[in-house]
Design a protein around this motif. Structure first.
Motif, PDB file in Angstrom:
ATOM      1  N   ALA A  33       0.825  -1.208   0.000  1.00 16.88           N
ATOM      2  CA  ALA A  33       0.000   0.000   0.000  1.00 16.88           C
ATOM      3  C   ALA A  33       0.861   1.260   0.000  1.00 16.88           C
ATOM      4  N   LEU A  34       0.383   2.279  -0.730  1.00 19.36           N
ATOM      5  CA  LEU A  34       1.034   3.582  -0.782  1.00 19.36           C
ATOM      6  C   LEU A  34       0.215   4.589   0.018  1.00 19.36           C
ATOM      7  N   THR A  35       0.908   5.418   0.774  1.00 17.89           N
ATOM      8  CA  THR A  35       0.280   6.517   1.509  1.00 17.89           C
ATOM      9  C   THR A  35       0.997   7.797   1.131  1.00 17.89           C
ATOM     10  N   CYS A  36       0.286   8.736   0.508  1.00 13.80           N
ATOM     11  CA  CYS A  36       0.918   9.976   0.068  1.00 13.80           C
ATOM     12  C   CYS A  36       1.337  10.816   1.272  1.00 13.80           C
ATOM     13  N   LEU A  37       2.559  11.347   1.211  1.00  9.56           N
ATOM     14  CA  LEU A  37       3.123  12.113   2.323  1.00  9.56           C
ATOM     15  C   LEU A  37       3.302  13.583   1.995  1.00  9.56           C
ATOM     16  N   SER A  38       3.831  13.887   0.820  1.00  9.94           N
ATOM     17  CA  SER A  38       4.100  15.278   0.461  1.00  9.94           C
ATOM     18  C   SER A  38       4.181  15.408  -1.048  1.00  9.94           C
ATOM     19  N   GLY A  39       4.047  16.646  -1.529  1.00  6.58           N
ATOM     20  CA  GLY A  39       4.151  16.919  -2.950  1.00  6.58           C
ATOM     21  C   GLY A  39       5.218  17.952  -3.231  1.00  6.58           C
ATOM     22  N   THR A  40       5.809  17.863  -4.407  1.00  6.72           N
ATOM     23  CA  THR A  40       6.840  18.811  -4.829  1.00  6.72           C
ATOM     24  C   THR A  40       6.429  19.375  -6.185  1.00  6.72           C
ATOM     25  N   ALA A 305       0.016   0.191 -11.271  1.00  8.08           N
ATOM     26  CA  ALA A 305      -0.453   0.763 -12.521  1.00  8.08           C
ATOM     27  C   ALA A 305      -0.747   2.239 -12.305  1.00  8.08           C
ATOM     28  N   ALA A 306      -0.112   3.096 -13.103  1.00  7.82           N
ATOM     29  CA  ALA A 306      -0.332   4.540 -13.044  1.00  7.82           C
ATOM     30  C   ALA A 306      -1.419   4.882 -14.053  1.00  7.82           C
ATOM     31  N   ASN A 307      -2.657   5.001 -13.577  1.00 10.94           N
ATOM     32  CA  ASN A 307      -3.812   5.233 -14.442  1.00 10.94           C
ATOM     33  C   ASN A 307      -4.016   6.731 -14.628  1.00 10.94           C
ATOM     34  N   GLU A 308      -3.497   7.230 -15.755  1.00 11.83           N
ATOM     35  CA  GLU A 308      -3.389   8.670 -15.974  1.00 11.83           C
ATOM     36  C   GLU A 308      -4.752   9.365 -16.015  1.00 11.83           C
ATOM     37  N   HIS A 309      -5.676   8.889 -16.812  1.00 14.28           N
ATOM     38  CA  HIS A 309      -6.919   9.625 -17.030  1.00 14.28           C
ATOM     39  C   HIS A 309      -7.867   9.571 -15.841  1.00 14.28           C
ATOM     40  N   SER A 310      -7.810   8.523 -15.034  1.00 16.24           N
ATOM     41  CA  SER A 310      -8.633   8.464 -13.836  1.00 16.24           C
ATOM     42  C   SER A 310      -7.894   8.984 -12.601  1.00 16.24           C
ATOM     43  N   GLY A 311      -6.598   9.316 -12.752  1.00 18.08           N
ATOM     44  CA  GLY A 311      -5.848   9.893 -11.643  1.00 18.08           C
ATOM     45  C   GLY A 311      -5.722   8.968 -10.457  1.00 18.08           C
ATOM     46  N   ARG A 312      -5.298   7.745 -10.718  1.00 22.30           N
ATOM     47  CA  ARG A 312      -5.262   6.760  -9.636  1.00 22.30           C
ATOM     48  C   ARG A 312      -4.108   5.792  -9.832  1.00 22.30           C
ATOM     49  N   VAL A 313      -3.320   5.583  -8.778  1.00 22.35           N
ATOM     50  CA  VAL A 313      -2.331   4.509  -8.753  1.00 22.35           C
ATOM     51  C   VAL A 313      -2.986   3.306  -8.093  1.00 22.35           C
ATOM     52  N   VAL A 314      -3.004   2.187  -8.788  1.00 23.18           N
ATOM     53  CA  VAL A 314      -3.612   0.963  -8.261  1.00 23.18           C
ATOM     54  C   VAL A 314      -2.519  -0.082  -8.096  1.00 23.18           C
ATOM     55  N   TRP A 315      -2.516  -0.766  -6.957  1.00 20.99           N
ATOM     56  CA  TRP A 315      -1.520  -1.818  -6.761  1.00 20.99           C
ATOM     57  C   TRP A 315      -2.197  -3.177  -6.669  1.00 20.99           C
ATOM     58  N   ASP A 321       2.646 -18.295  -7.938  1.00 21.35           N
ATOM     59  CA  ASP A 321       2.557 -19.533  -8.707  1.00 21.35           C
ATOM     60  C   ASP A 321       2.025 -19.304 -10.115  1.00 21.35           C
ATOM     61  N   THR A 322       1.027 -18.432 -10.240  1.00 24.80           N
ATOM     62  CA  THR A 322       0.389 -18.211 -11.542  1.00 24.80           C
ATOM     63  C   THR A 322       0.837 -16.933 -12.230  1.00 24.80           C
ATOM     64  N   GLY A 323       1.420 -15.993 -11.471  1.00 26.53           N
ATOM     65  CA  GLY A 323       1.813 -14.704 -12.026  1.00 26.53           C
ATOM     66  C   GLY A 323       0.671 -13.731 -12.186  1.00 26.53           C
ATOM     67  N   LEU A 324      -0.549 -14.142 -11.889  1.00 28.88           N
ATOM     68  CA  LEU A 324      -1.712 -13.289 -12.104  1.00 28.88           C
ATOM     69  C   LEU A 324      -1.832 -12.239 -11.004  1.00 28.88           C
ATOM     70  N   PRO A 325      -2.112 -10.992 -11.357  1.00 29.07           N
ATOM     71  CA  PRO A 325      -2.245  -9.915 -10.364  1.00 29.07           C
ATOM     72  C   PRO A 325      -3.658  -9.844  -9.789  1.00 29.07           C
ATOM     73  N   HIS A 326      -3.724  -9.503  -8.487  1.00 28.03           N
ATOM     74  CA  HIS A 326      -4.986  -9.347  -7.790  1.00 28.03           C
ATOM     75  C   HIS A 326      -5.001  -7.974  -7.121  1.00 28.03           C
ATOM     76  N   ARG A 327      -6.015  -7.185  -7.428  1.00 25.78           N
ATOM     77  CA  ARG A 327      -6.072  -5.812  -6.932  1.00 25.78           C
ATOM     78  C   ARG A 327      -6.136  -5.782  -5.417  1.00 25.78           C
ATOM     79  N   ARG A 328      -5.339  -4.858  -4.825  1.00 30.51           N
ATOM     80  CA  ARG A 328      -5.291  -4.737  -3.373  1.00 30.51           C
ATOM     81  C   ARG A 328      -5.623  -3.338  -2.865  1.00 30.51           C
ATOM     82  N   GLY A 329      -5.450  -2.313  -3.671  1.00 33.61           N
ATOM     83  CA  GLY A 329      -5.765  -0.969  -3.185  1.00 33.61           C
ATOM     84  C   GLY A 329      -5.407   0.088  -4.202  1.00 33.61           C
ATOM     85  N   SER A 330      -5.664   1.350  -3.842  1.00 30.09           N
ATOM     86  CA  SER A 330      -5.371   2.453  -4.760  1.00 30.09           C
ATOM     87  C   SER A 330      -5.203   3.738  -3.984  1.00 30.09           C
ATOM     88  N   VAL A 331      -4.609   4.736  -4.633  1.00 31.88           N
ATOM     89  CA  VAL A 331      -4.456   6.072  -4.068  1.00 31.88           C
ATOM     90  C   VAL A 331      -4.668   7.068  -5.204  1.00 31.88           C
TER      91      VAL A 331
END
Length: 342
Positions: A33-40, A305-315, A321-331
């Motif tokens: 999980a990502l938690t935004c801390l500051s912006g530059t 995944a950096a989803n540009e048009h929806s403005g969301r980072v999803v992890w 074993d399978t290599g398949l990704p499973h969604r866990r959260g977003s910011v």
């Protein structure tokens, strides 16, 4: 750092589209999980980022007509600019990497690659004569009227700089001598494929190119001894023909080399492949969790995944074993363009 111990992530965005600039985020090692801390803010359109191996300096492109690159000190939860931005003598830099004491930038607009010297303290010196200008074109009427360098990075041996050009359907292998990039070899890919990004296999003997103008991945043999790329196979990134233009974007290979992932913007999906050297097998696709996944990053067993048009980072957690990704959260990060770890 690249060993999975990173506790900070850095998120780039397009300020011209409402993005906050560069965001520093905390990384939870157990969940990803990502938690935004500051912006530059201040640097226009810092669309691509790279962290120095020691984790103390961050480099960012400014993807504008007057392209530039800037250095930042990592000060805990914030960034501190280290000197003024340096011109890359090219337009629209879309990618950068560290190579042989330089920051390399791929300049999409001008179709060139620039080597910017890095001083001992991590700050940047003027590029001087470190610009290699690409030439050529491709058959796509609107997208390939001239060269469009989209990515540049070192090969696993550290000997070569490898650039991918969407406009000329080619991969260029270069050497850096006395601060000057010199073309060693140019390798042609299928005309009209529009190569965008390349990822090396951990074995150091294979490379994979995701193609933007046709939704495919080209698997190649890489020979570091001779600095050559040999295209082997080309595999579709989607299980069926797309409804419209697909625009594949990011590509990543698992640290153990068993799996490969791509992002496709027109379909808003991530694709998973089984890897067998020069052969890929599509295992399936999953929604990217937003719209227009511009970049895809693997880190410590998670995909971002950096989803540009929806403005969301999803992890996503990756099944080992399978290599398949499973969604866990977003910011939420408006106009997000990439995620880097350090």
């Amino acid at each position: 750092m690249a060993d999975g111990s990173a506790r900070r992530a850095f998120i780039g965005s397009f300020t011209a589209a409402g993005g906050p600039g560069i965001v520093t985020a905390a990384v939870a090692p157990d969940t990803g999980a990502l938690t935004c801390l500051s912006g530059t803010a201040g640097l226009p359109d810092p669309s691509y980022l790279a962290v120095a191996p020691d984790g103390e300096t961050l480099y960012a492109v400014s993807e504008t007509d007057r392209g530039a690159v800037a250095a930042y000190r990592v000060k805990g939860d914030r960034l501190e600019q280290a000197g003024p931005p340096v011109s890359v003598d090219g337009s629209g830099p879309t990618h950068l990497s560290l190579f042989a004491g330089h920051v390399l930038t791929a300049n999409y607009g001008s179709g060139s690659v620039t080597a910017v010297p890095v001083r001992a303290d991590g700050t940047l010196a003027p590029a001087a004569s470190g610009v290699l200008r690409h030439t050529g074109s491709g058959p796509h009427v609107h997208r390939q009227q001239g060269p469009h360098a989209h990515q540049v990075q070192p090969d696993p041996s550290g000997r070569w700089a490898v650039s991918v050009d969407l406009g000329t359907d080619s991969v260029r292998v270069c050497a850096l001598r006395d601060g000057r990039l010199e073309l060693h070899r140019e390798i042609a890919l299928r005309p009209g494929s529009g190569p965008r990004h390349l990822a090396f296999h951990p074995d150091g003997e294979h490379a994979y190119v995701v193609n933007e103008l046709t939704p495919t991945v080209t698997a190649c043999r890489w020979d570091a001894a001779t600095g050559s790329v040999q295209p082997l196979t080309e595999t579709q990134v989607l299980p069926a023909a797309p409804a419209g233009d697909a625009y594949p974007s990011g590509i990543a290979v698992s640290p153990d080399g068993r799996f490969l992932w791509t992002a496709t913007r027109g379909e808003d999906v991530l694709s998973t492949f089984a890897v067998d050297g020069g052969r890929l097998r599509l295992l399936g696709t999953v929604p990217c969790g937003g719209r227009w996944p511009r970049a895809l990053t693997e880190h410590a067993g998670f995909l971002y995944a950096a989803n540009e048009h929806s403005g969301r980072v999803v992890w996503f957690a990756v099944d080992p074993d399978t290599g398949l990704p499973h969604r866990r959260g977003s910011v939420e990060v408006p106009a997000v363009s990439c995620v880097a770890f350090g």
